[in-house]
Design an enzyme around this catalytic site. Sequence first.
Site, PDB file in Angstrom:
ATOM      1  N   LYS A  37       2.126  -1.460  -8.276  1.00  0.00           N
ATOM      2  CA  LYS A  37       1.660  -0.069  -8.430  1.00  0.00           C
ATOM      3  C   LYS A  37       2.312   0.836  -7.387  1.00  0.00           C
ATOM      4  O   LYS A  37       2.822   1.896  -7.708  1.00  0.00           O
ATOM      5  CB  LYS A  37       0.136  -0.019  -8.258  1.00  0.00           C
ATOM      6  CG  LYS A  37      -0.396   1.392  -8.133  1.00  0.00           C
ATOM      7  CD  LYS A  37      -1.886   1.430  -7.865  1.00  0.00           C
ATOM      8  CE  LYS A  37      -2.273   1.407  -6.413  1.00  0.00           C
ATOM      9  NZ  LYS A  37      -2.102   2.653  -5.676  1.00  0.00           N
ATOM     10  N   ASN A  38       2.305   0.374  -6.124  1.00  0.00           N
ATOM     11  CA  ASN A  38       2.787   1.244  -5.048  1.00  0.00           C
ATOM     12  C   ASN A  38       4.290   1.464  -5.097  1.00  0.00           C
ATOM     13  O   ASN A  38       4.817   2.314  -4.389  1.00  0.00           O
ATOM     14  CB  ASN A  38       2.360   0.685  -3.686  1.00  0.00           C
ATOM     15  CG  ASN A  38       0.880   0.903  -3.434  1.00  0.00           C
ATOM     16  OD1 ASN A  38       0.193   1.537  -4.244  1.00  0.00           O
ATOM     17  ND2 ASN A  38       0.370   0.368  -2.331  1.00  0.00           N
ATOM     18  N   ARG A 108      -3.743  10.411  -4.441  1.00  0.00           N
ATOM     19  CA  ARG A 108      -2.981  10.873  -3.274  1.00  0.00           C
ATOM     20  C   ARG A 108      -1.484  10.623  -3.407  1.00  0.00           C
ATOM     21  O   ARG A 108      -0.667  11.374  -2.899  1.00  0.00           O
ATOM     22  CB  ARG A 108      -3.441  10.106  -2.023  1.00  0.00           C
ATOM     23  CG  ARG A 108      -4.663  10.598  -1.382  1.00  0.00           C
ATOM     24  CD  ARG A 108      -4.751  10.036   0.006  1.00  0.00           C
ATOM     25  NE  ARG A 108      -4.262  10.963   0.988  1.00  0.00           N
ATOM     26  CZ  ARG A 108      -3.083  10.956   1.530  1.00  0.00           C
ATOM     27  NH1 ARG A 108      -2.207  10.043   1.208  1.00  0.00           N
ATOM     28  NH2 ARG A 108      -2.742  11.837   2.422  1.00  0.00           N
ATOM     29  N   ASP A 132      -9.732  10.863   1.556  1.00  0.00           N
ATOM     30  CA  ASP A 132     -10.285   9.903   0.608  1.00  0.00           C
ATOM     31  C   ASP A 132     -11.153   8.908   1.356  1.00  0.00           C
ATOM     32  O   ASP A 132     -11.556   9.157   2.491  1.00  0.00           O
ATOM     33  CB  ASP A 132      -9.197   9.213  -0.208  1.00  0.00           C
ATOM     34  CG  ASP A 132      -8.338   8.299   0.628  1.00  0.00           C
ATOM     35  OD1 ASP A 132      -8.657   8.106   1.818  1.00  0.00           O
ATOM     36  OD2 ASP A 132      -7.364   7.763   0.109  1.00  0.00           O
ATOM     37  N   ASP A 320      -4.130  -3.170   2.870  1.00  0.00           N
ATOM     38  CA  ASP A 320      -4.701  -3.290   1.517  1.00  0.00           C
ATOM     39  C   ASP A 320      -5.347  -4.660   1.288  1.00  0.00           C
ATOM     40  O   ASP A 320      -6.177  -4.807   0.393  1.00  0.00           O
ATOM     41  CB  ASP A 320      -3.612  -3.078   0.469  1.00  0.00           C
ATOM     42  CG  ASP A 320      -2.969  -1.722   0.612  1.00  0.00           C
ATOM     43  OD1 ASP A 320      -3.232  -0.842  -0.205  1.00  0.00           O
ATOM     44  OD2 ASP A 320      -2.204  -1.546   1.581  1.00  0.00           O
ATOM     45  N   VAL A 342      -4.409   0.418  10.624  1.00  0.00           N
ATOM     46  CA  VAL A 342      -3.630   1.395   9.862  1.00  0.00           C
ATOM     47  C   VAL A 342      -4.463   2.625   9.480  1.00  0.00           C
ATOM     48  O   VAL A 342      -4.028   3.756   9.665  1.00  0.00           O
ATOM     49  CB  VAL A 342      -2.994   0.738   8.622  1.00  0.00           C
ATOM     50  CG1 VAL A 342      -2.171   1.750   7.833  1.00  0.00           C
ATOM     51  CG2 VAL A 342      -2.112  -0.445   9.040  1.00  0.00           C
TER      52      VAL A 342
HETATM   53  C1  UD1 Z   1       0.659   3.581   1.294  1.00  0.00           C
HETATM   54  C2  UD1 Z   1       0.003   2.804   0.172  1.00  0.00           C
HETATM   55  C3  UD1 Z   1      -1.345   2.252   0.617  1.00  0.00           C
HETATM   56  C4  UD1 Z   1      -1.194   1.454   1.888  1.00  0.00           C
HETATM   57  C5  UD1 Z   1      -0.474   2.270   2.963  1.00  0.00           C
HETATM   58  C6  UD1 Z   1      -0.159   1.476   4.219  1.00  0.00           C
HETATM   59  C7  UD1 Z   1       0.801   3.842  -1.861  1.00  0.00           C
HETATM   60  C8  UD1 Z   1       0.445   4.619  -3.077  1.00  0.00           C
HETATM   61  N1  UD1 Z   1      -0.190   3.676  -0.969  1.00  0.00           N
HETATM   62  O1  UD1 Z   1      -0.167   4.710   1.574  1.00  0.00           O
HETATM   63  O2  UD1 Z   1      -1.854   1.430  -0.440  1.00  0.00           O
HETATM   64  O3  UD1 Z   1      -2.474   1.084   2.353  1.00  0.00           O
HETATM   65  O4  UD1 Z   1       0.797   2.751   2.446  1.00  0.00           O
HETATM   66  O5  UD1 Z   1       0.577   0.355   3.914  1.00  0.00           O
HETATM   67  O6  UD1 Z   1       1.917   3.375  -1.708  1.00  0.00           O
HETATM   68  N2  UD1 Z   1      -0.269   9.193   8.479  1.00  0.00           N
HETATM   69  C9  UD1 Z   1      -0.306  10.359   9.235  1.00  0.00           C
HETATM   70  N3  UD1 Z   1       0.492  11.388   8.834  1.00  0.00           N
HETATM   71  C10 UD1 Z   1       1.325  11.315   7.762  1.00  0.00           C
HETATM   72  C11 UD1 Z   1       1.362  10.126   7.023  1.00  0.00           C
HETATM   73  C12 UD1 Z   1       0.541   9.073   7.414  1.00  0.00           C
HETATM   74  O7  UD1 Z   1      -1.047  10.461  10.204  1.00  0.00           O
HETATM   75  O8  UD1 Z   1       2.032  12.300   7.480  1.00  0.00           O
HETATM   76  C13 UD1 Z   1      -1.136   8.044   8.888  1.00  0.00           C
HETATM   77  C14 UD1 Z   1      -2.186   7.725   7.816  1.00  0.00           C
HETATM   78  O9  UD1 Z   1      -3.335   8.550   7.942  1.00  0.00           O
HETATM   79  C15 UD1 Z   1      -2.471   6.282   8.115  1.00  0.00           C
HETATM   80  C16 UD1 Z   1      -1.104   5.740   8.524  1.00  0.00           C
HETATM   81  O10 UD1 Z   1      -0.346   6.872   8.928  1.00  0.00           O
HETATM   82  O11 UD1 Z   1      -3.366   6.154   9.177  1.00  0.00           O
HETATM   83  C17 UD1 Z   1      -0.383   4.983   7.432  1.00  0.00           C
HETATM   84  O12 UD1 Z   1      -0.227   5.799   6.304  1.00  0.00           O
HETATM   85  P1  UD1 Z   1       0.982   5.621   5.273  1.00  0.00           P
HETATM   86  O13 UD1 Z   1       1.829   4.464   5.663  1.00  0.00           O
HETATM   87  O14 UD1 Z   1       1.646   6.951   5.130  1.00  0.00           O
HETATM   88  O15 UD1 Z   1       0.206   5.267   3.938  1.00  0.00           O
HETATM   89  P2  UD1 Z   1       0.396   5.899   2.496  1.00  0.00           P
HETATM   90  O16 UD1 Z   1       1.836   6.123   2.192  1.00  0.00           O
HETATM   91  O17 UD1 Z   1      -0.556   7.036   2.332  1.00  0.00           O
END
Ligand code: UD1
Length: 434
Positions: A37-38, A108, A132, A320, A342
């Site tokens: 999915k991701n 998201r 979320d 996850d 995370v």
């Molecule tokens: C993706 C996955 C999710 C997984 C996560 C970490 C998808 C659709 N989702 O989510 O299932 O759990 O990676 O492996 O692929 N953060 C910031 N600022 C930003 C971006 C992120 O502070 O601009 C923080 C987030 O709040 C979080 C951490 O960084 O605490 C990791 O987030 P990120 O790796 O970006 O996760 P997603 O891409 O949202």
Amino acid sequence: MIRPEDAAGPGTGAPPADILVRPGAPLRGEVQIGGAKNSILKLLAATTLAEGRFTLRRVPRISDVDTMVELLESFGCRLSYGGGDVLHVDVPERIRPHASYDLVSRMRASIAVLGPLLARCGEAVVALPGGDDFGSRPIDMHLAALERLGADIEVSHGYVHARADVLKGEEVPLAWPSVGATENIMMAATAAEGRTVIDNAAREPEIADLAAFLNRMGAEVLGAGSPTITINGGGPLGPVDHTPVSDRIETAVYLAAVGIAGGEITLRGAQPGHLRMLCDKLGEMNLRTSTIKGGLWAMSPHRLRATEIVTLPYPGVATDYQPLVVAMLSLADGVGLVTENVFANRFRYVGELIRMGADIRVEGRCAIVRGRERLSGAPVRATDIRAGAALVVAGLGAEGETIVRDTHHIRRGHEDLVGNLRSLGADISWSPAG
Ligand code: UD1
């Protein structure tokens, strides 16, 4: 677009239904693992980078894919199923780079369209995704990186307005290896003049998959899978036919299921190399796994044993998997410790496991889990995609009946979880929502 009927259980657009689980015999048999999915959500976003017909294979029937399909349709793309799990995307010469709040608020991952729309159209208007169940989840790193590539970004009235007559390659250091930010930068940088270097990039297998997809389209993305990714941008891009990596999180769901219910299963199409750290940890917990041709074999001969687990960006144990691990530790022998590094708030579902008799204490980023011989079946609510799957597998180790409500969360990310577990011999079924 109307999608074909699902083979088993309510389809992704079906009326609300609960999942009923009872403990039963050890699991035996095989499950086919689908595309990740991701990965697929980001590959669909990346199709907007070029005109023409794309083909994606091994696409799971989950409602997050439906949402991304609707989003692409709202840009003017045409999507159609080509039989089985094949999805075609026809991207027109001109697209409308506007992602509405209605669609973005459902998922998201819609923010993944920001980079490619900006690259293709020179502008993009994308609703802010908001928070979320894991907390606030900001997108500051996405926006700062796009600004570094030369975009003007304005956030107003709940929308991100991005504009760039030209994007220019730059060094982009990330304070944290964000998966979503790395993906948005990679996609935007394919259109940037010159070289972009992402430092401290995310290394997840889905990142390497997106890089492979972009390279097939004609881009030059080097180093994906390592902390430094280089994109030589500006070249022409065209449509491709692509089969994504398999879903490692779905694979983990069935590993947790066999860990809790006992038995021996084969996960066809799984890519064990992507779950190495998790399989090592599960080994410490008494679950045996072995790489076989075309998949992964797993056997759980004894009661699970407690361990300590820390979630980290890839190649660490993914966040996850965390709810699945907590569900397993709830039934393991001994005291387990889980540290979530995370997401700030990823233990919100724990209250539901406690309703099932689990002994869990959450202190900040840590959960201390005292294993029990048995949980006790209860009505519980899925709070997000992975927590929902964890409650279902916990039900396999709970006396009496567990009723999992709010299963729309599960349908967002897990194709036919009920049918697959039933084919392994689990006592599980759908029931009209109570
Ligand atoms: C993706 C996955 C999710 C997984 C996560 C970490 C998808 C659709 N989702 O989510 O299932 O759990 O990676 O492996 O692929 N953060 C910031 N600022 C930003 C971006 C992120 O502070 O601009 C923080 C987030 O709040 C979080 C951490 O960084 O605490 C990791 O987030 P990120 O790796 O970006 O996760 P997603 O891409 O949202």
